[in-house]
Design a protein around this motif. Structure first.
Motif, PDB file in Angstrom:
ATOM      1  N   THR A   1       0.208   6.654  39.923  1.00 40.50           N
ATOM      2  CA  THR A   1       1.047   7.068  38.807  1.00 40.50           C
ATOM      3  C   THR A   1       1.086   8.577  38.717  1.00 40.50           C
ATOM      4  O   THR A   1       0.153   9.267  39.135  1.00 40.50           O
ATOM      5  CB  THR A   1       0.528   6.509  37.465  1.00 40.50           C
ATOM      6  OG1 THR A   1      -0.772   7.059  37.196  1.00 40.50           O
ATOM      7  CG2 THR A   1       0.455   5.000  37.480  1.00 40.50           C
ATOM      8  N   SER A   2       2.151   9.085  38.166  1.00 44.52           N
ATOM      9  CA  SER A   2       2.266  10.513  37.897  1.00 44.52           C
ATOM     10  C   SER A   2       3.154  10.696  36.678  1.00 44.52           C
ATOM     11  O   SER A   2       4.074   9.912  36.442  1.00 44.52           O
ATOM     12  CB  SER A   2       2.856  11.258  39.089  1.00 44.52           C
ATOM     13  OG  SER A   2       2.795  12.656  38.880  1.00 44.52           O
ATOM     14  N   THR A   3       2.862  11.710  35.887  1.00 47.23           N
ATOM     15  CA  THR A   3       3.600  11.969  34.659  1.00 47.23           C
ATOM     16  C   THR A   3       4.375  13.276  34.782  1.00 47.23           C
ATOM     17  O   THR A   3       3.861  14.263  35.303  1.00 47.23           O
ATOM     18  CB  THR A   3       2.646  12.049  33.457  1.00 47.23           C
ATOM     19  OG1 THR A   3       1.933  10.819  33.366  1.00 47.23           O
ATOM     20  CG2 THR A   3       3.408  12.278  32.168  1.00 47.23           C
ATOM     21  N   PHE A   4       5.626  13.264  34.319  1.00 50.68           N
ATOM     22  CA  PHE A   4       6.439  14.475  34.331  1.00 50.68           C
ATOM     23  C   PHE A   4       7.239  14.533  33.036  1.00 50.68           C
ATOM     24  O   PHE A   4       7.382  13.528  32.330  1.00 50.68           O
ATOM     25  CB  PHE A   4       7.385  14.500  35.542  1.00 50.68           C
ATOM     26  CG  PHE A   4       8.383  13.371  35.576  1.00 50.68           C
ATOM     27  CD1 PHE A   4       9.642  13.507  35.002  1.00 50.68           C
ATOM     28  CD2 PHE A   4       8.055  12.162  36.186  1.00 50.68           C
ATOM     29  CE1 PHE A   4      10.568  12.470  35.031  1.00 50.68           C
ATOM     30  CE2 PHE A   4       8.983  11.115  36.223  1.00 50.68           C
ATOM     31  CZ  PHE A   4      10.234  11.267  35.648  1.00 50.68           C
ATOM     32  N   THR A   5       7.744  15.711  32.736  1.00 50.73           N
ATOM     33  CA  THR A   5       8.530  15.918  31.523  1.00 50.73           C
ATOM     34  C   THR A   5       9.971  16.236  31.889  1.00 50.73           C
ATOM     35  O   THR A   5      10.237  17.102  32.726  1.00 50.73           O
ATOM     36  CB  THR A   5       7.952  17.069  30.686  1.00 50.73           C
ATOM     37  OG1 THR A   5       6.618  16.738  30.306  1.00 50.73           O
ATOM     38  CG2 THR A   5       8.794  17.290  29.428  1.00 50.73           C
ATOM     39  N   VAL A   6      10.910  15.508  31.284  1.00 51.01           N
ATOM     40  CA  VAL A   6      12.335  15.761  31.512  1.00 51.01           C
ATOM     41  C   VAL A   6      12.706  17.031  30.735  1.00 51.01           C
ATOM     42  O   VAL A   6      12.483  17.105  29.527  1.00 51.01           O
ATOM     43  CB  VAL A   6      13.195  14.583  31.032  1.00 51.01           C
ATOM     44  CG1 VAL A   6      14.670  14.854  31.298  1.00 51.01           C
ATOM     45  CG2 VAL A   6      12.740  13.290  31.707  1.00 51.01           C
ATOM     46  N   PRO A   7      13.258  18.037  31.384  1.00 49.51           N
ATOM     47  CA  PRO A   7      13.578  19.280  30.684  1.00 49.51           C
ATOM     48  C   PRO A   7      14.656  19.093  29.614  1.00 49.51           C
ATOM     49  O   PRO A   7      15.561  18.274  29.776  1.00 49.51           O
ATOM     50  CB  PRO A   7      14.062  20.214  31.800  1.00 49.51           C
ATOM     51  CG  PRO A   7      14.541  19.296  32.876  1.00 49.51           C
ATOM     52  CD  PRO A   7      13.659  18.095  32.814  1.00 49.51           C
ATOM     53  N   THR A   8      14.545  19.840  28.543  1.00 50.70           N
ATOM     54  CA  THR A   8      15.545  19.750  27.463  1.00 50.70           C
ATOM     55  C   THR A   8      16.892  20.288  27.910  1.00 50.70           C
ATOM     56  O   THR A   8      17.923  20.016  27.277  1.00 50.70           O
ATOM     57  CB  THR A   8      15.067  20.530  26.237  1.00 50.70           C
ATOM     58  OG1 THR A   8      14.825  21.890  26.615  1.00 50.70           O
ATOM     59  CG2 THR A   8      13.784  19.917  25.677  1.00 50.70           C
ATOM     60  N   THR A   9      16.876  21.039  29.030  1.00 48.34           N
ATOM     61  CA  THR A   9      18.120  21.633  29.536  1.00 48.34           C
ATOM     62  C   THR A   9      18.811  20.771  30.578  1.00 48.34           C
ATOM     63  O   THR A   9      19.801  21.190  31.178  1.00 48.34           O
ATOM     64  CB  THR A   9      17.820  23.009  30.147  1.00 48.34           C
ATOM     65  OG1 THR A   9      16.725  22.879  31.060  1.00 48.34           O
ATOM     66  CG2 THR A   9      17.496  24.031  29.081  1.00 48.34           C
ATOM     67  N   ALA A  10      18.285  19.546  30.828  1.00 51.69           N
ATOM     68  CA  ALA A  10      18.913  18.665  31.812  1.00 51.69           C
ATOM     69  C   ALA A  10      20.309  18.250  31.347  1.00 51.69           C
ATOM     70  O   ALA A  10      20.565  18.123  30.153  1.00 51.69           O
ATOM     71  CB  ALA A  10      18.038  17.435  32.030  1.00 51.69           C
ATOM     72  N   ARG A  11      21.182  18.018  32.298  1.00 51.34           N
ATOM     73  CA  ARG A  11      22.561  17.643  31.981  1.00 51.34           C
ATOM     74  C   ARG A  11      22.639  16.167  31.605  1.00 51.34           C
ATOM     75  O   ARG A  11      22.045  15.303  32.270  1.00 51.34           O
ATOM     76  CB  ARG A  11      23.465  17.923  33.181  1.00 51.34           C
ATOM     77  CG  ARG A  11      24.949  17.655  32.919  1.00 51.34           C
ATOM     78  CD  ARG A  11      25.756  17.763  34.204  1.00 51.34           C
ATOM     79  NE  ARG A  11      25.761  19.107  34.731  1.00 51.34           N
ATOM     80  CZ  ARG A  11      26.597  20.070  34.354  1.00 51.34           C
ATOM     81  NH1 ARG A  11      27.500  19.816  33.425  1.00 51.34           N
ATOM     82  NH2 ARG A  11      26.532  21.265  34.881  1.00 51.34           N
ATOM     83  N   ASN A  12      23.380  15.857  30.563  1.00 54.51           N
ATOM     84  CA  ASN A  12      23.584  14.464  30.157  1.00 54.51           C
ATOM     85  C   ASN A  12      24.328  13.673  31.238  1.00 54.51           C
ATOM     86  O   ASN A  12      25.182  14.218  31.933  1.00 54.51           O
ATOM     87  CB  ASN A  12      24.406  14.378  28.866  1.00 54.51           C
ATOM     88  CG  ASN A  12      23.546  14.604  27.640  1.00 54.51           C
ATOM     89  OD1 ASN A  12      22.341  14.434  27.682  1.00 54.51           O
ATOM     90  ND2 ASN A  12      24.173  14.986  26.546  1.00 54.51           N
TER      91      ASN A  12
END
Length: 826
Positions: free
Chosen positions: A681-692
């Motif tokens: 397993t690995s955890t990552f954070t989706v950036p708030t600046t990602a495109r919808n």
């Protein structure tokens, strides 16, 4: 017969120049790829500097990146009622036909609007056969293993010569040399690879079967099988078995009237096989006064079903002519011949429990234990629907394409029945049940409105989904064709009738139905214009949306319903903010060998896939999950090993700004290595600046640490999926802000959650959960993803003594959570 053209001949016949042009992305509106990475559908901008139909060959050369060894032969041109012109092309490699390699150019008012089809990228193939046609035929016949074949029956041979008015006509297979994708090998180095093959049309008489058999022209191995037989002037008054008393067009004969007519196309004819297996020995049904009453025909022989077959053929012809302006199944008025009272093993006292289209005629058995005579109206519409498919998309009868072949036939069976019910006021029929009138014990064969009721999936790879296979055969139902067709059936039901709910992968859906007529027009255009022989469910979604757009316009209610119905059955995104991004052509990534290791498990949100080796690459972009910008996400994955567990390098990429690559800051979300056989397993954070919207996630497992997101590498596998991002910002074209990716693989969470010992195991495998809770269920699957039946689980122990030696995946549950772990049987 060797079907081979010289390159020069193909160029004269309409082939392309040998030099591929540079890609012109400025004219492309959107592009969808097939599972082999080549374009399935490319849509173009029609304003400004648009492509012209007169330059169609150059468009194909450019978009398909043809080499000097590739040729495209124009086979025909068709125009439709929407004002489109469709130019059809057949692919050749060094002058040899590429089986199922067909491509179309779609134009309106002289401008090319799109191209679609299946293109095989063939490179460096040896086209000089090592095996001649005679030796290859012996391999094909050994594979079929029939007792007798049609060409061994002098009466059937004579009947064929008479039928075709050709003294040289014969059922004996004549070899044709083709290039064929290897579809019947477990060898990962050969699976899916273009192969020089001999193609034979093998018609077995006992037991009955008919299929194209493909034999490797070098090794003699069977590399493909495509079933041709798919399982399932006067006016008469006929008391039919299933549709009441009907008026039927028929003809005259010595002694009265027969079931032949010439008012529809080249005619409709119905014959009596007299419980035999010979078409040549079949005779006419004759009635003296043309009033075919129940007293005469509702007898122990079920002779009244002759009226059902005749009425079914007429109703089916009328449906295609009136609704779709199609003149018989081939759109050229082909005669529809039906044979009732067929029995594949005459004299055994057991009726034939089937109905089928054999590539030329309709055949109906009388049933036995399970079925009544199989000439009910929706069965007629279904079987003749196979003939329509053969003359249009020609979907290969195996795996996903075979499931859609069956699904389209169910759709046409339902549509034929619905129209006849409305026209004649028929009773006892249910539009969205298939075969409800022929089951002795009641019920039906399948339900389009509730596929699960009869053991079919209503969601792509959901409950009851049967795994596809590299060795499709009758034992595994050609890779689940009669089961997995439930997905297409339910898509059509929702499209026509509407519905809402949550599917098997957790997606909540709501579809507004467009009615059966509009749904049928969309389905027919999908099948007849856009699909090709090896199309998958993902390709069908793209094709159906294009078909609905052609018919009703972009942004129409019908396009929205088509898209949402596919989302409802687990294929692609819903209409609206999560539609796929335009014009994103990703680089290819593929492992050269999966002989030792491969990706066998991926989970993120509603994406959850257990698998065996996929030949170095798996296109899972039809499977999606939604993630919110700013959210923390945990992804799980694991390696499958043929024997020894090696150190593997893992990288996970997400194209956050949807620019078609994974090279921007923060788009490598996982990077690390592990020799563990456990789920990592690995955890990552989706950036708030990602495109919808929808974008691609790529998972790469390689033995080489230097492997990137593009290109080929020695050992390992790549898998692609779709991620739907919500709540993000619209990014500028130059990229995104840097994020901190999850750089460490965490192999402890699921390794500690479940412990297996001894591992490897020879007789008994003990299962211990870290929570101390008892394990309440355990299932075992092999490396192909097929469930293993010969294991017993009780009291926390798994009896594995009956398993063959090898590596298996155990799925164990404590009643609340489910864990995955591999073990070795030795």
């Amino acid at each position: 017969m060797v079907n081979k053209y010289s390159a020069a001949t193909l160029l004269l016949l309409g082939g392309l120049t040998s030099t591929a042009l540079a890609q012109d992305y400025s004219r492309v509106q959107s592009k969808s790829l097939s599972e082999n990475g080549t374009p399935f559908l490319v849509q173009f901008k029609t304003e400004g500097n648009a492509y012209q139909l007169s330059n169609a060959k150059a468009v194909l050369s450019e978009q398909l990146e043809l080499s000097s060894d590739d040729q495209m032969l124009q086979t025909k041109t068709e125009a439709d009622e929407l004002g489109f012109v469709h130019e059809k092309y057949q692919q050749y490699y060094k002058g040899i036909k590429v089986e199922h390699g067909t491509y179309s150019v779609h134009a309106r008012q002289g401008r090319v609007e799109s191209i679609s089809g299946q293109f095989e990228k063939v490179r460096g193939l040896n086209t000089a056969p090592s095996l001649d046609a005679s030796a290859a035929l012996n391999r094909a016949l050994a594979f079929v293993g029939a007792k007798t074949y049609m060409w061994q029956d002098a009466r059937e041979e004579a009947g064929l010569k008479q039928l075709e008015n050709n003294p040289n006509a014969t059922y004996k297979p004549q070899g044709e040399l083709v290039v064929m994708r290897n579809a019947r090998t477990a060898n990962p180095l050969k699976a899916g690879k273009p192969t020089l093959a001999w193609k034979f049309n093998v018609y077995a008489q006992m037991p009955v079967s008919r299929a194209f058999i493909y034999v490797d022209a070098h090794s003699g191995d069977i590399v493909g099988q495509d079933a041709i037989i798919k399982h399932v002037a006067a006016t008469a008054t006929f008391a039919t078995a299933y549709s009441g008393t009907r008026s039927l067009a028929n003809g005259t004969a010595t002694g009265g009237y027969n079931l032949r007519e010439t008012t529809r196309g080249l005619g409709i004819e119905t014959y009596n096989c007299k419980k035999g297996s010979s078409y040549t020995a079949a005779t006419d049904f004759i009635d003296a006064d043309n009033n075919w009453t129940a007293t005469e025909y509702n007898n122990a022989n079920f002779d009244n079903v002759a009226g059902d077959a005749h009425f079914g053929a007429q109703a089916t012809y009328d449906y295609w002519k009136v609704v779709h302006n199609r003149n018989s199944y081939d759109n050229a008025g082909a005669k529809i011949k039906s044979y009732v009272h067929f029995d594949d093993t005459p004299g055994d006292g057991v009726g034939y429990e089937n109905a089928y289209w054999n590539g030329s005629v309709m055949t109906y058995g009388d049933g036995a234990t399970t079925f009544k005579p199989l000439a009910a109206l929706d069965v007629c519409g279904h079987e003749i629907g196979h003939a329509v498919c053969e003359k249009t998309a020609n979907l290969t009868y195996a795996n996903e394409s075979g499931a859609m072949n069956e699904g389209f036939s169910d759709i046409w069976g339902a549509c034929v029945e619905a129209r006849a019910v409305a026209q004649f006021g028929l009773t006892g029929k249910s539009t969205f049940l298939i075969g409800e009138e022929v089951k002795k014990a009641g019920g039906a064969l399948r339900s389009m409105s509730s596929p699960n009721q009869y053991g079919q999936p209503d969601t792509y790879k959901g409950t009851y989904w049967k795994p596809t296979t590299t060795t499709p055969n009758n034992t595994n139902d050609q890779g689940g064709v009669h089961t997995n067709s439930g997905v297409l059936n339910y898509w059509f039901y929702l499209l026509s009738q509407g519905g809402s709910g949550t599917n098997d992968i957790g997606s909540a859906y709501s579809v507004t139905g467009v009615g059966i007529d509009a749904a049928a027009k969309i389905a027919y255009r999908t099948e007849s214009i856009y699909l090709t022989a090896s199309s998958t469910y993902a390709a069908a979604r793209t094709a159906a949306i294009s078909a609905a757009t052609d018919l009703y316009g972009a942004g129409s209610a019908q396009v929205t319903a088509t898209t949402n119905a596919w989302y409802a059955v687990g294929v692609g995104a819903a209409s609206g903010g999560t539609t796929p991004p335009p014009v994103v052509a990703y680089c290819t990534s593929k492992g050269t060998s999966v002989a030792y290791e491969w990706i066998d498990y991926v989970k993120l949100g509603t994406i959850a896939r257990t698998s065996g080796a996929d030949g170095g690459y798996y296109n899972g972009t039809a499977t999606s999950t939604s993630v919110a910008a700013g959210s923390s996400q945990t992804i799980s994955f694991s390696s499958g090993f043929a024997s020894t567990a090696y150190t593997e390098n893992w990288k996970v990429f997400i194209d956050y700004n949807q620019d078609g690559d994974f090279s921007d800051a923060g788009e490598t979300v996982v990077s690390g290595s592990s020799a563990s056989t456990a789920t990592l397993t690995s955890t990552f954070t989706v950036p708030t600046t990602a495109r919808n919207g929808a974008t691609r996630m790529r998972i790469v497992m390689s033995d080489a640490a230097a492997t990137t997101s593009c290109g080929s590498y020695s050992y390992g596998e790549t898998e692609d999926y779709t991620i739907n991002i919500t709540g993000g910002a619209a990014l500028a074209e130059q990229g995104i802000a840097s994020i901190t990716p999850g750089t460490t693989l965490n192999a402890t969470a699921l390794e500690k959650a479940v412990t297996l010992y001894p591992n490897p195991a020879s007789d008994v495998l003990n299962i211990a959960l870290a929570s101390k809770a008892p394990a309440v269920s355990a299932t075992v699957t092999d490396l192909r993803g097929a469930r293993v039946a010969n294991v017993r689980f009780e009291n926390g122990q798994l009896n594995v003594a009956g398993l063959a030696n090898g590596v298996y995946l155990l799925t164990v549950s404590d009643g609340q959570k489910t864990f995955h772990e591999r073990f070795v049987k030795q």
